[in-house]
Motif scaffolding. Sequence first.
Motif, PDB file in Angstrom:
ATOM      1  N   ASN A 179      52.983  32.704  55.270  1.00 29.06           N
ATOM      2  CA  ASN A 179      51.984  33.126  54.139  1.00 29.06           C
ATOM      3  C   ASN A 179      52.522  32.695  52.719  1.00 29.06           C
ATOM      4  O   ASN A 179      53.306  33.577  52.489  1.00 29.06           O
ATOM      5  CB  ASN A 179      51.571  34.621  54.211  1.00 29.06           C
ATOM      6  CG  ASN A 179      50.639  35.132  53.598  1.00 29.06           C
ATOM      7  OD1 ASN A 179      50.118  34.408  52.477  1.00 29.06           O
ATOM      8  ND2 ASN A 179      49.987  36.295  53.724  1.00 29.06           N
TER       9      ASN A 179
ATOM     10  N   GLN B  38      51.438  33.628  49.998  1.00 27.82           N
ATOM     11  CA  GLN B  38      51.079  34.599  49.074  1.00 27.82           C
ATOM     12  C   GLN B  38      52.268  35.756  49.199  1.00 27.82           C
ATOM     13  O   GLN B  38      52.639  36.448  48.339  1.00 27.82           O
ATOM     14  CB  GLN B  38      49.736  35.278  49.235  1.00 27.82           C
ATOM     15  CG  GLN B  38      48.701  34.390  48.906  1.00 27.82           C
ATOM     16  CD  GLN B  38      47.435  35.177  48.850  1.00 27.82           C
ATOM     17  OE1 GLN B  38      47.343  36.270  48.888  1.00 27.82           O
ATOM     18  NE2 GLN B  38      46.281  34.245  48.719  1.00 27.82           N
TER      19      GLN B  38
ATOM     20  N   ASP C 134      40.783  34.269  58.006  1.00 28.97           N
ATOM     21  CA  ASP C 134      42.139  33.592  57.792  1.00 28.97           C
ATOM     22  C   ASP C 134      43.145  34.406  57.202  1.00 28.97           C
ATOM     23  O   ASP C 134      43.522  34.693  55.801  1.00 28.97           O
ATOM     24  CB  ASP C 134      41.880  32.513  56.482  1.00 28.97           C
ATOM     25  CG  ASP C 134      43.173  31.664  56.063  1.00 28.97           C
ATOM     26  OD1 ASP C 134      43.867  31.546  57.196  1.00 28.97           O
ATOM     27  OD2 ASP C 134      43.390  31.366  54.983  1.00 28.97           O
ATOM     28  N   THR C 135      43.852  35.310  58.158  1.00 28.65           N
ATOM     29  CA  THR C 135      44.778  36.274  57.812  1.00 28.65           C
ATOM     30  C   THR C 135      46.088  35.981  58.621  1.00 28.65           C
ATOM     31  O   THR C 135      46.207  36.208  59.608  1.00 28.65           O
ATOM     32  CB  THR C 135      44.466  37.765  58.105  1.00 28.65           C
ATOM     33  OG1 THR C 135      43.543  37.560  59.579  1.00 28.65           O
ATOM     34  CG2 THR C 135      43.246  38.137  57.266  1.00 28.65           C
TER      35      THR C 135
ATOM     36  N   GLU D 273      46.758  39.613  48.380  1.00 29.19           N
ATOM     37  CA  GLU D 273      45.178  39.412  48.648  1.00 29.19           C
ATOM     38  C   GLU D 273      44.853  39.077  49.942  1.00 29.19           C
ATOM     39  O   GLU D 273      43.986  39.760  50.329  1.00 29.19           O
ATOM     40  CB  GLU D 273      44.547  38.322  47.417  1.00 29.19           C
ATOM     41  CG  GLU D 273      44.900  39.086  45.963  1.00 29.19           C
ATOM     42  CD  GLU D 273      44.029  38.294  45.213  1.00 29.19           C
ATOM     43  OE1 GLU D 273      43.072  37.666  45.334  1.00 29.19           O
ATOM     44  OE2 GLU D 273      44.280  38.221  43.844  1.00 29.19           O
ATOM     45  N   ASN D 274      45.360  38.090  50.613  1.00 30.43           N
ATOM     46  CA  ASN D 274      44.866  37.500  51.862  1.00 30.43           C
ATOM     47  C   ASN D 274      45.267  38.675  52.879  1.00 30.43           C
ATOM     48  O   ASN D 274      44.736  38.430  53.900  1.00 30.43           O
ATOM     49  CB  ASN D 274      45.211  35.965  52.120  1.00 30.43           C
ATOM     50  CG  ASN D 274      46.589  35.708  52.418  1.00 30.43           C
ATOM     51  OD1 ASN D 274      47.522  36.867  52.344  1.00 30.43           O
ATOM     52  ND2 ASN D 274      47.130  34.506  52.586  1.00 30.43           N
ATOM     53  N   ARG D 275      46.045  39.662  52.687  1.00 32.33           N
ATOM     54  CA  ARG D 275      46.486  40.404  53.540  1.00 32.33           C
ATOM     55  C   ARG D 275      45.664  41.810  53.505  1.00 32.33           C
ATOM     56  O   ARG D 275      45.238  42.409  54.574  1.00 32.33           O
ATOM     57  CB  ARG D 275      48.008  40.946  53.420  1.00 32.33           C
ATOM     58  CG  ARG D 275      48.995  40.195  53.830  1.00 32.33           C
ATOM     59  CD  ARG D 275      50.097  40.786  54.195  1.00 32.33           C
ATOM     60  NE  ARG D 275      49.919  41.448  55.512  1.00 32.33           N
ATOM     61  CZ  ARG D 275      50.806  42.089  55.971  1.00 32.33           C
ATOM     62  NH1 ARG D 275      52.287  42.321  55.293  1.00 32.33           N
ATOM     63  NH2 ARG D 275      50.584  42.728  57.252  1.00 32.33           N
TER      64      ARG D 275
ATOM     65  N   ARG E 299      42.386  41.729  53.917  1.00 35.18           N
ATOM     66  CA  ARG E 299      41.220  41.431  54.831  1.00 35.18           C
ATOM     67  C   ARG E 299      41.687  41.859  56.357  1.00 35.18           C
ATOM     68  O   ARG E 299      41.002  42.039  57.240  1.00 35.18           O
ATOM     69  CB  ARG E 299      40.897  39.982  54.868  1.00 35.18           C
ATOM     70  CG  ARG E 299      40.479  39.334  53.482  1.00 35.18           C
ATOM     71  CD  ARG E 299      39.796  38.012  53.783  1.00 35.18           C
ATOM     72  NE  ARG E 299      40.889  36.994  53.895  1.00 35.18           N
ATOM     73  CZ  ARG E 299      41.527  36.328  52.917  1.00 35.18           C
ATOM     74  NH1 ARG E 299      41.085  36.351  51.806  1.00 35.18           N
ATOM     75  NH2 ARG E 299      42.214  34.950  53.389  1.00 35.18           N
ATOM     76  N   GLU E 300      42.943  42.150  56.440  1.00 35.33           N
ATOM     77  CA  GLU E 300      43.533  42.859  57.535  1.00 35.33           C
ATOM     78  C   GLU E 300      42.893  44.252  58.173  1.00 35.33           C
ATOM     79  O   GLU E 300      43.056  44.620  59.114  1.00 35.33           O
ATOM     80  CB  GLU E 300      44.973  42.584  57.739  1.00 35.33           C
ATOM     81  CG  GLU E 300      45.655  41.395  57.660  1.00 35.33           C
ATOM     82  CD  GLU E 300      47.251  41.619  57.329  1.00 35.33           C
ATOM     83  OE1 GLU E 300      47.668  42.520  58.033  1.00 35.33           O
ATOM     84  OE2 GLU E 300      47.905  40.594  56.892  1.00 35.33           O
TER      85      GLU E 300
END
Length: 310
Positions: A19, A21, A71-72, A98-100, A102-103
């Motif tokens: 990841n 990020q 997409d996590t 930020e993309n975490r 969504r978990e």
Amino acid sequence: MQQTTNTILMIRPVSFRMNEQTAVNNYFQEELNIKNSEINTKAQEEFDAFVEKLRAVGITVVVENDDEHLDTPDSIFPNNWVSFHGNGDVAKYPMFAENRRRERRDEVFIRLEEEGFKIENIIDYSSAELEGIFLEGTGSIALDRVNRKAYCALSPRADEDLFIEFCEDFEFTPVIFTANQTVDGKRLAIYHTNVMMCLAENFAVICLDTIDDKKERKNVVKHLKQDGKEIISITEMQMHQFAGNMLQLRGDNNQRYLVMSEAAHSSLTTNQINNIEKYCPIISSSLETIETCGGGSARCMMAEVFLPKA
């Protein structure tokens, strides 16, 4: 109140990769020069073998599949966004990447209720993200549930004020310090407390060398000793093999186990292993791909379920 549980939640990855990020302040992450699809396949194989080992000794593993549409890449580490408590409370945490964010999925709670667990309240701290404030669950916080103490190494992912708020809400005494690792000759904050310390019932595995401030180090040692925990010290080099990223769980007949990765296990000295095995056997599993790309290990993959049964 118990320190250990026999039930954990694990999320099987569908789009695991390094990841980008989180790599900005997780100095454990490294690139693998293979395709992301291959990385994910290897991670799934490691995940499945790990789950099998845990179930073989009677640990209950609730496996929920990740959602491929989200997409996590780090969903395999659920302990960062949620914690489950004995009184039926659930905490949801603010995440740095930020993309975490969504978990955090309510399907996980529905699944646990289907498994017969009771959720009374959800305490949601995630709005702190709007102010750029983070506290990443039991990654940032090491909980001594019996003695009601919470240990936290402050970092860009562990905000002091929010940690104190959590301690007030959940009735823990805060033990605050800073833990550093050497990166390119500089001492920089370790991204999560749970890579440098593990709290078991009667002992603690901890890398005291990371706590540069002598007063803070003394204070941490004082609290651990006060609560009758044997301190098993690890070196920074061992910490980099994830020797601090362990979790004690209960299997059949209430047998305790200390769960870790193969890399962590291999890094330990005979003396350290003997000290641990005075209290409980070790279970280890190869998590090489997950550790290399994810910068997290066995402890990060397991969210302990202490919820009461419905």
